[in-house]
Design a protein around this motif. Structure first.
Motif, PDB file in Angstrom:
ATOM      1  N   HIS A   1       1.316  17.477 -24.652  1.00  0.00           N
ATOM      2  CA  HIS A   1       0.696  16.217 -25.046  1.00  0.00           C
ATOM      3  C   HIS A   1       0.972  15.112 -24.025  1.00  0.00           C
ATOM      4  N   GLU A   2       2.205  15.013 -23.584  1.00  0.00           N
ATOM      5  CA  GLU A   2       2.551  13.970 -22.616  1.00  0.00           C
ATOM      6  C   GLU A   2       1.900  14.236 -21.251  1.00  0.00           C
ATOM      7  N   ILE A   3       1.773  15.497 -20.875  1.00  0.00           N
ATOM      8  CA  ILE A   3       1.052  15.840 -19.645  1.00  0.00           C
ATOM      9  C   ILE A   3      -0.401  15.401 -19.766  1.00  0.00           C
ATOM     10  N   ALA A   4      -0.986  15.578 -20.947  1.00  0.00           N
ATOM     11  CA  ALA A   4      -2.378  15.168 -21.170  1.00  0.00           C
ATOM     12  C   ALA A   4      -2.544  13.664 -20.928  1.00  0.00           C
ATOM     13  N   HIS A   5      -1.623  12.864 -21.447  1.00  0.00           N
ATOM     14  CA  HIS A   5      -1.698  11.411 -21.207  1.00  0.00           C
ATOM     15  C   HIS A   5      -1.626  11.118 -19.713  1.00  0.00           C
ATOM     16  N   TRP A   6      -0.739  11.815 -19.003  1.00  0.00           N
ATOM     17  CA  TRP A   6      -0.581  11.607 -17.571  1.00  0.00           C
ATOM     18  C   TRP A   6      -1.865  11.984 -16.821  1.00  0.00           C
ATOM     19  N   CYS A   7      -2.518  13.054 -17.257  1.00  0.00           N
ATOM     20  CA  CYS A   7      -3.743  13.508 -16.591  1.00  0.00           C
ATOM     21  C   CYS A   7      -4.894  12.521 -16.744  1.00  0.00           C
ATOM     22  N   ILE A   8      -4.846  11.703 -17.772  1.00  0.00           N
ATOM     23  CA  ILE A   8      -5.897  10.709 -18.003  1.00  0.00           C
ATOM     24  C   ILE A   8      -5.587   9.397 -17.287  1.00  0.00           C
ATOM     25  N   ALA A   9      -4.317   9.065 -17.173  1.00  0.00           N
ATOM     26  CA  ALA A   9      -3.919   7.770 -16.611  1.00  0.00           C
ATOM     27  C   ALA A   9      -4.292   7.662 -15.134  1.00  0.00           C
ATOM     28  N   GLY A  10      -4.897   6.542 -14.771  1.00  0.00           N
ATOM     29  CA  GLY A  10      -5.237   6.258 -13.378  1.00  0.00           C
ATOM     30  C   GLY A  10      -4.034   5.765 -12.600  1.00  0.00           C
ATOM     31  N   LYS A  11      -4.229   5.503 -11.310  1.00  0.00           N
ATOM     32  CA  LYS A  11      -3.116   5.081 -10.439  1.00  0.00           C
ATOM     33  C   LYS A  11      -2.407   3.833 -10.959  1.00  0.00           C
ATOM     34  N   ALA A  12      -3.161   2.832 -11.343  1.00  0.00           N
ATOM     35  CA  ALA A  12      -2.546   1.581 -11.810  1.00  0.00           C
ATOM     36  C   ALA A  12      -1.729   1.830 -13.078  1.00  0.00           C
ATOM     37  N   ARG A  13      -2.260   2.606 -14.009  1.00  0.00           N
ATOM     38  CA  ARG A  13      -1.539   2.900 -15.251  1.00  0.00           C
ATOM     39  C   ARG A  13      -0.260   3.689 -14.972  1.00  0.00           C
ATOM     40  N   ARG A  14      -0.300   4.571 -13.967  1.00  0.00           N
ATOM     41  CA  ARG A  14       0.878   5.393 -13.661  1.00  0.00           C
ATOM     42  C   ARG A  14       2.002   4.583 -13.009  1.00  0.00           C
ATOM     43  N   ARG A  15       1.764   3.291 -12.726  1.00  0.00           N
ATOM     44  CA  ARG A  15       2.809   2.413 -12.204  1.00  0.00           C
ATOM     45  C   ARG A  15       3.505   1.629 -13.314  1.00  0.00           C
ATOM     46  N   GLU A  16       3.048   1.807 -14.565  1.00  0.00           N
ATOM     47  CA  GLU A  16       3.585   1.049 -15.689  1.00  0.00           C
ATOM     48  C   GLU A  16       4.333   1.952 -16.669  1.00  0.00           C
ATOM     49  N   ILE A  17       5.366   1.414 -17.305  1.00  0.00           N
ATOM     50  CA  ILE A  17       6.082   2.158 -18.336  1.00  0.00           C
ATOM     51  C   ILE A  17       5.099   2.501 -19.450  1.00  0.00           C
ATOM     52  N   ASP A  18       5.108   3.767 -19.854  1.00  0.00           N
ATOM     53  CA  ASP A  18       4.187   4.281 -20.875  1.00  0.00           C
ATOM     54  C   ASP A  18       2.738   3.932 -20.572  1.00  0.00           C
ATOM     55  N   TYR A  19       2.426   3.858 -19.288  1.00  0.00           N
ATOM     56  CA  TYR A  19       1.077   3.589 -18.785  1.00  0.00           C
ATOM     57  C   TYR A  19       0.551   2.222 -19.230  1.00  0.00           C
ATOM     58  N   GLY A  20       1.430   1.370 -19.748  1.00  0.00           N
ATOM     59  CA  GLY A  20       1.012   0.047 -20.192  1.00  0.00           C
ATOM     60  C   GLY A  20       0.223   0.062 -21.489  1.00  0.00           C
ATOM     61  N   TYR A  21       0.251   1.185 -22.206  1.00  0.00           N
ATOM     62  CA  TYR A  21      -0.527   1.302 -23.440  1.00  0.00           C
ATOM     63  C   TYR A  21       0.131   0.588 -24.604  1.00  0.00           C
ATOM     64  N   TRP A  22      -0.704   0.145 -25.517  1.00  0.00           N
ATOM     65  CA  TRP A  22      -0.251  -0.378 -26.801  1.00  0.00           C
ATOM     66  C   TRP A  22       0.189   0.804 -27.645  1.00  0.00           C
ATOM     67  N   TYR A  23       1.282   0.679 -28.327  1.00  0.00           N
ATOM     68  CA  TYR A  23       1.692   1.722 -29.254  1.00  0.00           C
ATOM     69  C   TYR A  23       2.312   1.070 -30.472  1.00  0.00           C
ATOM     70  N   CYS A  24       1.798   1.418 -31.623  1.00  0.00           N
ATOM     71  CA  CYS A  24       2.346   0.934 -32.886  1.00  0.00           C
ATOM     72  C   CYS A  24       3.020   2.141 -33.531  1.00  0.00           C
ATOM     73  N   PRO A  25       4.313   2.060 -33.816  1.00  0.00           N
ATOM     74  CA  PRO A  25       5.044   3.230 -34.310  1.00  0.00           C
ATOM     75  C   PRO A  25       4.628   3.666 -35.711  1.00  0.00           C
ATOM     76  N   ASP A  26       5.187   4.781 -36.120  1.00  0.00           N
ATOM     77  CA  ASP A  26       4.974   5.351 -37.447  1.00  0.00           C
ATOM     78  C   ASP A  26       5.085   4.254 -38.505  1.00  0.00           C
ATOM     79  N   GLY A  27       4.210   4.350 -39.524  1.00  0.00           N
ATOM     80  CA  GLY A  27       4.164   3.336 -40.570  1.00  0.00           C
ATOM     81  C   GLY A  27       2.936   2.458 -40.430  1.00  0.00           C
ATOM     82  N   ARG A  28       1.940   2.928 -39.674  1.00  0.00           N
ATOM     83  CA  ARG A  28       0.732   2.146 -39.419  1.00  0.00           C
ATOM     84  C   ARG A  28      -0.124   2.004 -40.684  1.00  0.00           C
TER      85      ARG A  28
END
Length: 194
Positions: A68-95
């Protein structure tokens, strides 16, 4: 009792995870990125002053988390790969329902790639709605959306790094190639995926 239960299962799974790490690291060494067995939640960490390479840290040493984490990496572009967690928004469990809907929209493509990786590695795939303590999502509807995206990838092509890794997994695990026809046949696996 299965031969893969207890300690045998743990050591078997551990060996498979070690193999997966080696496959990824060897395939993508030009990207200065390593796959790292984590002990907690997954995270992507770009190279910084404390570490000279990028790290894809997957959860609790699980094979499926690594895919799963490899899949996220395969989608992320160069700019995203320079950011922690690709700079994505993440709302934890309990949404709540709205947050869960947003989560599922951004998870469709990575989970479709994870499904393709799972097939290439001869593994069973199951979608993850990742919301045990929040609103109960419609897992079957989500699995259907992930499956449609997988069909689209099969018909139009996978992102370049994902296609490369699928090929590596196919060769190593000697699993059948994921052709458009085979992709259509995966519809029978939708109930299991959900």
């Amino acid at each position: 009792m299965s031969m893969f239960s207890g300690v045998a299962a743990d050591s078997h799974e551990e060996r498979q995870v070690d193999q997966l790490i080696a496959l990824f690291d060897d395939t993508f060494k030009a990207f200065n990125t390593r796959l790292v067995r984590g002990t907690d939640e997954p995270i992507y960490l770009p190279a910084d002053q404390s570490c000279s390479h990028n790290r894809i840290v997957f959860a609790h040493g699980y094979f499926s988390s690594a895919l799963h984490e490899i899949a996220h990496w395969c989608i992320a572009g160069k700019a995203r790969r320079r950011e922690i967690d690709y700079g994505y928004w993440y709302c934890p469990d309990g949404r709540d329902a709205q947050q869960q809907s947003r989560f599922e929209v951004v998870e469709i493509k990575p989970q479709a790639l994870e499904w393709a990786f799972s097939v290439a590695a001869g593994r069973t795939f199951g979608v993850s709605t990742d919301n045990l303590n929040g609103v109960q999502p419609d897992r079957h509807a989500f699995a259907q959306r992930v499956y449609v995206q997988l069909q689209t990838y099969c018909a139009t092509g996978f992102p370049a790094r994902a296609a490369q890794f699928i090929s590596v997994l196919n060769e190593f695990y000697q699993a059948p190639m994921l052709t458009p026809q085979q992709c259509l046949s995966l519809s029978k696996d939708l109930n299991h995926a959900a």
